[in-house]
Design a protein around this motif. Structure first.
Motif, mmCIF file in Angstrom:
data_model
loop_
_atom_site.group_PDB
_atom_site.id
_atom_site.type_symbol
_atom_site.label_atom_id
_atom_site.label_comp_id
_atom_site.label_asym_id
_atom_site.label_seq_id
_atom_site.Cartn_x
_atom_site.Cartn_y
_atom_site.Cartn_z
ATOM 1 N N ALA A 72 133.714 26.798 100.193
ATOM 2 C CA ALA A 72 133.975 28.225 100.063
ATOM 3 C C ALA A 72 135.446 28.490 99.795
ATOM 4 O O ALA A 72 135.798 29.378 99.008
ATOM 5 C CB ALA A 72 133.518 28.949 101.326
ATOM 6 N N ARG A 81 136.962 30.482 96.535
ATOM 7 C CA ARG A 81 137.848 31.638 96.658
ATOM 8 C C ARG A 81 139.087 31.461 95.768
ATOM 9 O O ARG A 81 139.538 32.407 95.117
ATOM 10 C CB ARG A 81 138.250 31.831 98.115
ATOM 11 C CG ARG A 81 139.013 33.121 98.379
ATOM 12 C CD ARG A 81 139.392 33.272 99.840
ATOM 13 N NE ARG A 81 138.236 33.661 100.642
ATOM 14 C CZ ARG A 81 137.609 32.872 101.491
ATOM 15 N NH1 ARG A 81 137.986 31.606 101.626
ATOM 16 N NH2 ARG A 81 136.587 33.307 102.201
ATOM 17 N N ARG A 82 139.616 30.235 95.715
ATOM 18 C CA ARG A 82 140.777 29.961 94.859
ATOM 19 C C ARG A 82 140.412 30.118 93.381
ATOM 20 O O ARG A 82 141.185 30.666 92.594
ATOM 21 C CB ARG A 82 141.301 28.540 95.103
ATOM 22 C CG ARG A 82 142.248 28.405 96.283
ATOM 23 C CD ARG A 82 142.988 27.078 96.227
ATOM 24 N NE ARG A 82 142.068 25.956 96.346
ATOM 25 C CZ ARG A 82 141.698 25.427 97.506
ATOM 26 N NH1 ARG A 82 142.151 25.938 98.628
ATOM 27 N NH2 ARG A 82 140.890 24.398 97.543
ATOM 28 N N ALA A 108 140.268 33.674 92.407
ATOM 29 C CA ALA A 108 141.611 34.255 92.364
ATOM 30 C C ALA A 108 142.341 33.846 91.088
ATOM 31 O O ALA A 108 143.073 34.645 90.488
ATOM 32 C CB ALA A 108 142.406 33.828 93.591
ATOM 33 N N ASP A 123 129.256 29.249 103.625
ATOM 34 C CA ASP A 123 130.420 28.420 103.973
ATOM 35 C C ASP A 123 130.018 27.381 105.019
ATOM 36 O O ASP A 123 130.294 27.527 106.206
ATOM 37 C CB ASP A 123 131.539 29.322 104.493
ATOM 38 C CG ASP A 123 132.853 28.573 104.706
ATOM 39 O OD1 ASP A 123 132.927 27.387 104.337
ATOM 40 O OD2 ASP A 123 133.794 29.178 105.252
ATOM 41 N N GLU A 145 131.320 38.373 102.731
ATOM 42 C CA GLU A 145 132.608 38.727 102.130
ATOM 43 C C GLU A 145 132.434 38.722 100.612
ATOM 44 O O GLU A 145 132.290 37.666 99.998
ATOM 45 C CB GLU A 145 133.691 37.717 102.527
ATOM 46 C CG GLU A 145 135.026 37.963 101.842
ATOM 47 C CD GLU A 145 136.007 36.808 102.011
ATOM 48 O OE1 GLU A 145 137.089 36.870 101.404
ATOM 49 O OE2 GLU A 145 135.678 35.837 102.728
ATOM 50 N N LEU A 196 133.465 38.655 96.910
ATOM 51 C CA LEU A 196 134.629 38.129 96.204
ATOM 52 C C LEU A 196 134.808 38.742 94.823
ATOM 53 O O LEU A 196 135.937 38.927 94.363
ATOM 54 C CB LEU A 196 134.524 36.611 96.060
ATOM 55 C CG LEU A 196 134.513 35.787 97.341
ATOM 56 C CD1 LEU A 196 134.480 34.308 96.993
ATOM 57 C CD2 LEU A 196 135.711 36.095 98.216
ATOM 58 N N ILE A 212 130.884 35.165 99.754
ATOM 59 C CA ILE A 212 130.848 34.074 100.721
ATOM 60 C C ILE A 212 130.184 34.592 101.999
ATOM 61 O O ILE A 212 130.506 35.683 102.470
ATOM 62 C CB ILE A 212 132.264 33.544 101.012
ATOM 63 C CG1 ILE A 212 132.803 32.787 99.788
ATOM 64 C CG2 ILE A 212 132.269 32.632 102.242
ATOM 65 C CD1 ILE A 212 134.225 32.295 99.941
#
Length: 214
Positions: A14, A18-19, A22, A63, A120, A122, A142
Motif C-alpha cells: 500500500a 501511495r507513492r 503521488a 494494506d 482512504e 487516493l 487503500i
C-alpha cells in the motif's frame, strides 16, 4: 517496477501504491478514457458517450503485511445482468451522490458492508466505457485491516481478495475473445484459481496496471 523503487522493497504494498499515485500528480485528465472499444473498434454504440450512464466502482487495495490485495466480489446468480461474474463493489452514481467517490463508498457499504472509516481514497483511474452503456469511474483506495465484510445476498454471492502482485503481473493478462450476441468480442481475462476475472473488471485492472505498474 518503478525506477524510483527503493532497493529491496516490494512494489506490491500500500505504501508503494501511495507513492506511485503521488508521482502521477493527481487524477487523469477528464477526457482520458479507456474501454471495451479499444479492443473492439467496431463497436459503434460506445461512441454515443453523451448517453452513457455514470457509474463508479471501488478499487479497494487492502494494506496487508504479507502484501497488498484487492477486494473483488462474485455477483449473485439471481441478478438480471452480469450474474455470477467477478466485479468490483460499485454501481450507478445517484443524483444524491456528491461525487464518484461518494457513490463508490456508498455502493461498497451497501454491497459488502465495507465501512468508510476503514477506507482512504487516493484518486481515480481513467474512466472506463462499457458495451452496456456505462461510463465507470474507478476510485482507487487503500483499506486498513480490521474491517468485517458481509455480502448483501441480493447482489453479492461471494467476497474474496486477490494479491495485487498477481493482478499487476502482465503475464497474467490474457487477450481473449468469445462470440456474444452473434458478434465476436475481444477482452482481457485474468484467471485466478477458480476465479474467472474477465471483461470490464479485467479491463479496469489492466488500466490500473498500465497507469501505475507498466
Amino acid at each position: 517496477m518503478s525506477r524510483t523503487q527503493p532497493r529491496g522493497e516490494t512494489p506490491f504494498t500500500a505504501a508503494d501504491l501511495r507513492r506511485r499515485l503521488a508521482e502521477r500528480h493527481g487524477d487523469p485528465a477528464p477526457d482520458q478514457e479507456f474501454g471495451d472499444h479499444l479492443l473492439n473498434p467496431d463497436i459503434v454504440q460506445l461512441m454515443e458517450r453523451e448517453n452513457a450512464r455514470e457509474a463508479a466502482v471501488l478499487v479497494a487495495v487492502v494494506d496487508r503485511d504479507e502484501g497488498a490485495s484487492v477486494i473483488l466480489t462474485r455477483r449473485s446468480d439471481r441478478l438480471r445482468k452480469h450474474s455470477g461474474q467477478i466485479a468490483f463493489p460499485g454501481g450507478s452514481v445517484d443524483p444524491s451522490d456528491a461525487s464518484a467517490e461518494a457513490a463508490a463508498l456508498r455502493e461498497a457499504h451497501e454491497e459488502i458492508a465495507l465501512e468508510p472509516r476503514h477506507v482512504e481514497v487516493l484518486g481515480r483511474l481513467p474512466r472506463y466505457l462499457t458495451t452496456t452503456g456505462f461510463r465507470i469511474t474507478p476510485v482507487v483506495a487503500i483499506v486498513r485491516p480490521g474491517f468485517e465484510l458481509t455480502p448483501n445476498p441480493d447482489e453479492v454471492a461471494d467476497i474474496f481478495e486477490t494479491p495485487l502482485s498477481f493482478l499487476m503481473d502482465a503475464a497474467n493478462h490474457v487477450r481473449a475473445a468469445k462470440t456474444l450476441g452473434g458478434v465476436e468480442r475481444h477482452f482481457y481475462e485474468m484467471p485466478y484459481g477458480e476465479r474467472y476475472i474477465w471483461g470490464v473488471t479485467a479491463g479496469i485492472l489492466r488500466t490500473f496496471y498500465e497507469r501505475y505498474y507498466a
